[in-house]
Design an enzyme around this catalytic site. Structure first.
Site, short mmCIF file in Angstrom:
data_model
loop_
_atom_site.label_atom_id
_atom_site.label_comp_id
_atom_site.label_asym_id
_atom_site.label_seq_id
_atom_site.Cartn_x
_atom_site.Cartn_y
_atom_site.Cartn_z
CD GLU A 39 -2.95 -1.37 2.42
OE1 GLU A 39 -4.16 -1.59 2.24
OE2 GLU A 39 -2.35 -1.27 3.42
CG ASP A 76 -12.09 -8.17 -0.27
OD1 ASP A 76 -10.98 -7.56 -0.18
OD2 ASP A 76 -13.24 -7.91 0.40
#
Ligand code: ADE
Length: 240
Positions: free
Chosen positions: A13, A201
């Site tokens: 990230e 997701d």
């Protein structure tokens, strides 16, 4: 002087942001590396805090106390709680709250998610940063950025029933594991913040399969949007 603290939980990230820093220096605190430098000309400190609310909160406190950041942005991935948010889409926080904080048994006035002693249930993000983040999201992926609530807890959400309960409790657009900890710490320090998350997701029974497949692409997309937010913040400062 404006200094932007950029915080992400995992290496994937923050790695592209760290690699883009100019005049980079690094220092270690509480087991995390804090990278100082400039990003698109703006002074920043980038940190990988680790997963979960406690890791996130303690790194925000360090950003405030030791690096004197004036603004905070959280970048990373999240599970979608909303049928309209698909993998790769973006969420910008209007506010953030916990989905796993529950003291209502000891006092029925406490709602689920509410932290005793705090005057808000959801910690509001900074309007200007929300505006920059939304504009940055729209540049990256037009028509695929939503502004709304982020729900956080120390759980990877991967069951439909769990997802439905979080939606019922919070009404959030996405769920992840750090945002509300960052938001609460920023709130207590009176430092403006925003969370930007890219969906990796659907936070249901498909999440175990989808997450590893889409984690990197979503994390890097969010980092790109964060860099674009930094550019907008810098441009706004240059004008004023
Ligand atoms: N981060 C990305 N996907 C997530 C999920 N399904 N639950 C919690 N955190 C997440």
């Amino acid at each position: 002087m404006t200094k932007l603290g950029i915080i992400g939980a995992m290496q994937v990230e923050v790695e592209t942001l760290v690699s883009q820093l100019e005049n980079k220096t690094v220092s270690q605190k509480a087991g995390s590396s804090f990278y100082e430098g400039t990003l698109v000309g703006l002074p920043v400190v980038v940190v990988q805090c680790g997963v979960g609310k406690v890791n996130a909160a303690l790194c925000v406190q360090i950003l405030c106390d030791c690096f004197e950041v004036t603004h905070i942005v959280n970048t990373g991935v999240a599970g979608s709680l909303c049928a309209d948010l698909d993998i790769g889409d973006l969420v910008v926080s209007q506010d953030a709250m916990y989905h796993d904080f529950d003291c209502h048994v000891i006092n029925e006035n406490y709602s689920v998610g509410q932290v005793p002693g705090m005057d808000v249930v959801a910690f509001p993000a900074d309007d200007a940063l929300v505006g920059y983040a939304f504009a940055a999201g729209e540049l990256e992926n037009p028509g695929h950025t939503k502004i709304g609530r982020v729900a956080s807890g120390d759980q990877f959400v991967c069951q439909k029933s769990q997802k439905e309960q979080i939606v019922r409790i919070t009404g959030a657009l996405c769920t992840e594991m750090e945002g509300a900890g960052i938001a609460q710490t920023a709130y207590r320090n009176n430092v403006p913040y925003v969370i930007i998350r890219a969906i990796s997701d659907k936070a249901d029974d498909s999440a175990e399969m989808d997450y590893p497949t889409f984690e990197t692409i979503a994390a890097h997309r969010c980092a790109k949007v964060t860099s674009s937010l930094a550019r907008q913040l810098k441009e706004a400062l240059d004008v004023n």
